[in-house]
Design a protein around this motif. Structure first.
Motif, mmCIF file in Angstrom:
data_model
loop_
_atom_site.group_PDB
_atom_site.id
_atom_site.type_symbol
_atom_site.label_atom_id
_atom_site.label_comp_id
_atom_site.label_asym_id
_atom_site.label_seq_id
_atom_site.Cartn_x
_atom_site.Cartn_y
_atom_site.Cartn_z
ATOM 1 N N HIS A 57 0.821 -1.213 0.000
ATOM 2 C CA HIS A 57 0.000 0.000 0.000
ATOM 3 C C HIS A 57 0.858 1.267 0.000
ATOM 4 C CE1 HIS A 57 -3.733 -1.976 0.127
ATOM 5 N NE2 HIS A 57 -4.283 -1.446 1.203
ATOM 6 N N ILE A 83 -7.230 6.958 -4.062
ATOM 7 C CA ILE A 83 -6.448 5.743 -3.836
ATOM 8 C C ILE A 83 -5.460 5.970 -2.700
ATOM 9 C CG2 ILE A 83 -4.661 4.246 -4.825
ATOM 10 C CD1 ILE A 83 -6.166 4.424 -7.498
ATOM 11 N N THR A 86 -7.403 6.109 0.702
ATOM 12 C CA THR A 86 -7.936 4.804 1.085
ATOM 13 C C THR A 86 -6.819 3.874 1.535
ATOM 14 O OG1 THR A 86 -9.805 5.005 -0.442
ATOM 15 C CG2 THR A 86 -9.212 2.781 0.266
ATOM 16 N N GLN A 87 -5.748 3.806 0.742
ATOM 17 C CA GLN A 87 -4.691 2.849 1.056
ATOM 18 C C GLN A 87 -3.845 3.312 2.239
ATOM 19 O OE1 GLN A 87 -2.756 0.630 -1.907
ATOM 20 N NE2 GLN A 87 -4.531 0.519 -3.233
ATOM 21 N N GLN A 90 -5.967 2.226 5.206
ATOM 22 C CA GLN A 90 -5.907 0.773 5.375
ATOM 23 C C GLN A 90 -4.536 0.359 5.915
ATOM 24 O OE1 GLN A 90 -6.952 -0.706 1.486
ATOM 25 N NE2 GLN A 90 -9.142 -0.643 1.912
ATOM 26 N N ARG A 91 -3.475 0.996 5.423
ATOM 27 C CA ARG A 91 -2.124 0.713 5.913
ATOM 28 C C ARG A 91 -2.038 1.003 7.411
ATOM 29 N NH1 ARG A 91 2.823 3.390 6.635
ATOM 30 N NH2 ARG A 91 4.631 2.052 6.172
ATOM 31 N N HIS A 161 -2.731 -3.114 -8.492
ATOM 32 C CA HIS A 161 -4.001 -3.642 -7.983
ATOM 33 C C HIS A 161 -4.119 -5.147 -8.244
ATOM 34 C CE1 HIS A 161 -5.412 0.075 -6.588
ATOM 35 N NE2 HIS A 161 -6.567 0.181 -7.216
ATOM 36 N N GLY A 164 -2.207 -6.739 -5.631
ATOM 37 C CA GLY A 164 -2.904 -6.566 -4.366
ATOM 38 C C GLY A 164 -4.091 -7.510 -4.230
ATOM 39 N N MET A 187 -11.023 -5.231 0.045
ATOM 40 C CA MET A 187 -9.934 -4.688 -0.777
ATOM 41 C C MET A 187 -9.987 -5.263 -2.186
ATOM 42 S SD MET A 187 -6.508 -4.888 1.559
ATOM 43 C CE MET A 187 -6.266 -3.935 3.071
ATOM 44 N N GLN A 191 -10.646 -3.047 -5.522
ATOM 45 C CA GLN A 191 -9.573 -2.897 -6.503
ATOM 46 C C GLN A 191 -9.975 -3.458 -7.868
ATOM 47 O OE1 GLN A 191 -5.603 -3.816 -5.099
ATOM 48 N NE2 GLN A 191 -5.963 -2.760 -3.157
#
Length: 211
Positions: A57, A83, A86-87, A90-91, A161, A164, A187, A191
């Motif tokens: 991420h 992006i 969001t990432q 999440q990270r 993606h 991911g 996720m 993605q």
């Protein structure tokens, strides 16, 4: 295309709102102190996914901020910002869970060991995991501007993606913490939708994904 980008903005906002709730849910799911038998171990898929996806991420966040500064196209800039937000969030959740479980954020094992892929060729020019851009590709992105930067970013992020999704599906199969499995599935779904959007954005620019 504005409607699609607006939808992604809404999804990013939803992630921001959900961060606290998901973190609380992990605490409940693991009844977590580092010493409880319910907490994942350092070598578990749960810990491996959290560590590796946090690294994965981070590169997506970096790429997104690079392109946001190298184009004036509102659609691409907004997608990149969404992006990145969001990432990044999440990270933060993934690293927070490692803290919650009392586990290290780095491992002596190669990336992807938790998926049984620790022996895969990795680390070539900085590409540590599936879909990650090489150092040379990151340098190239930093040299491009306008439409060229947009196309290269969309191609790199599509590859990113895909990698991911592979990792998220691995966690959905192998992880044991319920809320982490659900995040991984979310996720992957998000993605996939973004890949569809980026494919259409590339087509508008007379280009297509690389693979």
């Amino acid at each position: 295309m504005r409607t699609h980008v607006g939808w992604i903005s809404g999804a990013a906002a939803a992630v921001l709102v959900a961060v606290g709730a998901v973190t609380y849910a992990v605490a409940e799911d693991t009844r977590s102190t580092p010493h409880t038998p319910h907490a994942p171990t350092a070598g578990s898929a749960d810990a491996g996914f959290a560590r590796d996806m946090a690294v994965h991420h981070q590169q997506a966040v970096e790429m997104s901020y690079i392109v946001r500064d190298r184009t004036r196209n509102e659609e691409v800039r907004r997608l990149a910002y969404d992006i990145a937000q969001t990432q990044a969030n999440q990270r933060g959740m993934l690293l927070g869970w490692l803290d919650l479980w009392g586990l290290p954020k780095v491992s002596p094992d190669p990336p992807m060991t938790w998926m049984g892929m620790g022996g895969m060729a990795s680390g070539k020019d900085g590409a540590l995991m599936p879909g990650m851009a090489t150092d040379a590709e990151m340098t190239k992105l930093n040299t491009l501007g306008g439409r060229q930067a947009e196309i290269f970013y969309l191609q790199l992020m599509t590859d990113h993606h895909k990698g991911g999704i592979h990792m998220a599906e691995g966690c959905a199969d192998l992880c044991t913490v319920g809320v982490e499995k659900r995040l991984a599935r979310g996720m992957a779904d998000a993605q996939r939708s973004e890949i569809e959007l980026m494919t259409s954005m590339l087509a508008e620019r007379g280009a297509k994904p690389r693979g």
